[in-house]
Scaffold this motif. Sequence first.
Motif, short mmCIF file in Angstrom:
data_model
loop_
_atom_site.label_atom_id
_atom_site.label_comp_id
_atom_site.label_asym_id
_atom_site.label_seq_id
_atom_site.Cartn_x
_atom_site.Cartn_y
_atom_site.Cartn_z
N ALA A 242 49.59 57.51 8.38
CA ALA A 242 48.77 57.14 7.23
C ALA A 242 48.99 58.15 6.10
O ALA A 242 49.22 59.32 6.35
CB ALA A 242 47.30 57.13 7.62
N PRO A 243 48.92 57.69 4.86
CA PRO A 243 49.07 58.64 3.75
C PRO A 243 47.87 59.59 3.70
O PRO A 243 46.81 59.29 4.26
CB PRO A 243 49.11 57.74 2.51
CG PRO A 243 48.45 56.48 2.93
CD PRO A 243 48.70 56.33 4.40
N GLU A 244 48.06 60.71 3.04
CA GLU A 244 46.98 61.66 2.89
C GLU A 244 45.84 61.01 2.12
O GLU A 244 46.05 60.30 1.13
CB GLU A 244 47.49 62.90 2.15
CG GLU A 244 46.48 64.02 2.07
CD GLU A 244 47.06 65.26 1.42
OE1 GLU A 244 46.29 65.96 0.74
OE2 GLU A 244 48.26 65.52 1.58
N TRP A 245 44.62 61.25 2.56
CA TRP A 245 43.45 60.65 1.93
C TRP A 245 43.20 61.26 0.56
O TRP A 245 43.29 62.48 0.39
CB TRP A 245 42.22 60.84 2.82
CG TRP A 245 40.99 60.21 2.26
CD1 TRP A 245 40.66 58.91 2.28
CD2 TRP A 245 39.92 60.88 1.58
NE1 TRP A 245 39.46 58.69 1.67
CE2 TRP A 245 38.98 59.90 1.21
CE3 TRP A 245 39.69 62.20 1.24
CZ2 TRP A 245 37.82 60.20 0.54
CZ3 TRP A 245 38.52 62.49 0.56
CH2 TRP A 245 37.60 61.50 0.23
#
Length: 188
Positions: free
Chosen positions: A80-83
């Motif tokens: 997942a991409p960084e939040w």
Amino acid sequence: MTERQRELALTALGEITSPRTVGAFLRRDDHEDGAYTLRFANTMPGYIGWEWAVSLAELDAGDPSVLEAELLPTEDALVAPEWVPWSQRLADYLEAQKQAGIDEAAALAQVQAEIEAESGVDPFDDDDDDDDSDDDDAEGESDDDDGEDSEGGEESDDDLDDDDDDDDDDDDEESDDDLDDHADFEDD
């Protein structure tokens, strides 16, 4: 890697995952102070590029001990991409709109319209008028709040008790005996 190390690692993985998800042995990564990590292929669908890792330690030529067992992503893994907080994403969006020649008010109106179209909720609406079904009751505009009972007469004191189903008020007021029961909770 010895057979004892391999068996210990597979036993540790068996405590956190099904043995069917553990594939072939891949490699051993040595660390400081007698610690090392044994890596195994992962066979779970949807986790391409992930590996099972079991960290072991052998101190003073003793038996190996398990430090941790986990599923770790490799460089090729889908993660997942960084939040990024909503406020930052909105600020970045507004900045991009500004650079494109769209003013902030128009950009906010566009965001608001998109969110309302998807969810039916106005994200910038701070009042909760449409959220509470009892707003009218809270303002005293209810049909039931006219000072009369359901038969058209005036409310009586008998209707004020909520603790019982009878028509008397004998349990509506706390007696001195009831107050004495609560004295045990006072600070000494």
